[in-house]
Design a protein around this motif. Structure first.
Motif, mmCIF file in Angstrom:
data_model
loop_
_atom_site.group_PDB
_atom_site.id
_atom_site.type_symbol
_atom_site.label_atom_id
_atom_site.label_comp_id
_atom_site.label_asym_id
_atom_site.label_seq_id
_atom_site.Cartn_x
_atom_site.Cartn_y
_atom_site.Cartn_z
ATOM 1 N N ASP A 79 0.830 -1.207 0.000
ATOM 2 C CA ASP A 79 0.000 0.000 0.000
ATOM 3 C C ASP A 79 0.866 1.260 0.000
ATOM 4 O O ASP A 79 0.590 2.211 -0.736
ATOM 5 C CB ASP A 79 -0.931 0.019 1.215
ATOM 6 N N ALA A 80 1.894 1.271 0.821
ATOM 7 C CA ALA A 80 2.781 2.435 0.890
ATOM 8 C C ALA A 80 3.517 2.632 -0.426
ATOM 9 O O ALA A 80 3.703 3.767 -0.881
ATOM 10 C CB ALA A 80 3.773 2.273 2.034
ATOM 11 N N PHE A 81 3.923 1.544 -1.068
ATOM 12 C CA PHE A 81 4.628 1.630 -2.351
ATOM 13 C C PHE A 81 3.706 2.191 -3.426
ATOM 14 O O PHE A 81 4.101 3.067 -4.198
ATOM 15 C CB PHE A 81 5.151 0.247 -2.761
ATOM 16 N N GLU A 82 2.465 1.714 -3.450
ATOM 17 C CA GLU A 82 1.489 2.216 -4.423
ATOM 18 C C GLU A 82 1.163 3.683 -4.180
ATOM 19 O O GLU A 82 0.874 4.422 -5.113
ATOM 20 C CB GLU A 82 0.216 1.372 -4.385
ATOM 21 N N SER A 83 1.221 4.111 -2.920
ATOM 22 C CA SER A 83 0.953 5.511 -2.572
ATOM 23 C C SER A 83 2.174 6.387 -2.761
ATOM 24 O O SER A 83 2.120 7.588 -2.501
ATOM 25 C CB SER A 83 0.518 5.618 -1.113
ATOM 26 N N LYS A 84 3.281 5.783 -3.175
ATOM 27 C CA LYS A 84 4.555 6.474 -3.363
ATOM 28 C C LYS A 84 5.054 7.119 -2.065
ATOM 29 O O LYS A 84 5.690 8.169 -2.069
ATOM 30 C CB LYS A 84 4.465 7.512 -4.480
ATOM 31 N N ASN A 85 4.763 6.466 -0.950
ATOM 32 C CA ASN A 85 5.227 6.923 0.353
ATOM 33 C C ASN A 85 6.544 6.211 0.662
ATOM 34 O O ASN A 85 6.611 5.244 1.403
ATOM 35 C CB ASN A 85 4.178 6.626 1.421
ATOM 36 N N ARG A 86 7.598 6.696 0.048
ATOM 37 C CA ARG A 86 8.898 6.031 0.127
ATOM 38 C C ARG A 86 9.471 5.944 1.554
ATOM 39 O O ARG A 86 10.018 4.917 1.928
ATOM 40 C CB ARG A 86 9.890 6.709 -0.804
ATOM 41 N N PRO A 87 9.345 6.992 2.369
ATOM 42 C CA PRO A 87 9.866 6.859 3.738
ATOM 43 C C PRO A 87 9.165 5.740 4.524
ATOM 44 O O PRO A 87 9.811 4.998 5.262
ATOM 45 C CB PRO A 87 9.590 8.224 4.374
ATOM 46 N N LEU A 88 7.855 5.619 4.338
ATOM 47 C CA LEU A 88 7.131 4.561 5.028
ATOM 48 C C LEU A 88 7.540 3.191 4.495
ATOM 49 O O LEU A 88 7.710 2.241 5.263
ATOM 50 C CB LEU A 88 5.616 4.750 4.883
ATOM 51 N N VAL A 89 7.732 3.073 3.173
ATOM 52 C CA VAL A 89 8.183 1.807 2.585
ATOM 53 C C VAL A 89 9.519 1.409 3.200
ATOM 54 O O VAL A 89 9.720 0.252 3.588
ATOM 55 C CB VAL A 89 8.298 1.907 1.042
#
Length: 163
Positions: A96-106
């Motif tokens: 989900d984080a990767f799809e949201s482009k939330n790189r720090p969370l990934v």
């Protein structure tokens, strides 16, 4: 010291078997049994794992062992206490984080998954015994791997299947 009836003794044994400290059991007895005063030393006599509980009767020892086993089995039935469940959740969150482009969370989720797989949150230690009798505790050196989202998913699935 207060004379304890069977109900109070069983309550004390169950509390100690579920890893309550003697002080916590003292407070719980006072609350549960209308202000009944017991001491920590009196409570400690109902713990067969302690020196003070050496003379505990078989009846209370058996209750203690049964309660401890049931309590530990109950912990194992809680999903989040299971490594495979935690890894599956981390996998879903990482996707989900990767799809949201939330790189720090990934990145944080990847680090957390690596810690889970590397058993960072366990009490296990590798010990090397040399021929001179010295004991050296060693920790495995982390390996840094850069993975794409599909490769990460494959690695997490492989780790989950290992259990």
């Amino acid at each position: 010291m207060a004379a304890l009836n069977t109900k109070v003794k069983a309550f004390i044994v169950r509390g100690l078997a579920t890893y309550m400290t003697p002080s916590e059991v003292v407070d719980a007895v006072k609350q549960e049994f209308d202000g009944l005063e017991v001491t920590r030393q009196q409570v400690s006599k109902y713990d067969p794992d302690k020196a003070s509980g050496i003379n505990l009767s078989d009846k209370w020892k058996q209750l203690f062992v049964k309660q401890r086993k049931d309590f530990n089995d109950e912990i194992n039935s809680i999903p989040i206490a299971n490594k495979a469940y935690r890894l599956a959740m981390l996998d879903n969150m990482a996707r989900d984080a990767f799809e949201s482009k939330n790189r720090p969370l990934v990145a944080k989720l990847l680090e957390q998954a690596a810690k889970e797989v590397g058993e960072v949150f366990t009490n296990r230690h590798k010990v090397n015994h040399s021929s001179q009798g010295n004991v050296n505790s060693t920790t495995p050196k982390p390996t840094v791997i850069r993975l794409t989202a599909p490769a990460l998913s494959d690695e997490l699935a492989r780790a989950i299947s290992k259990g």
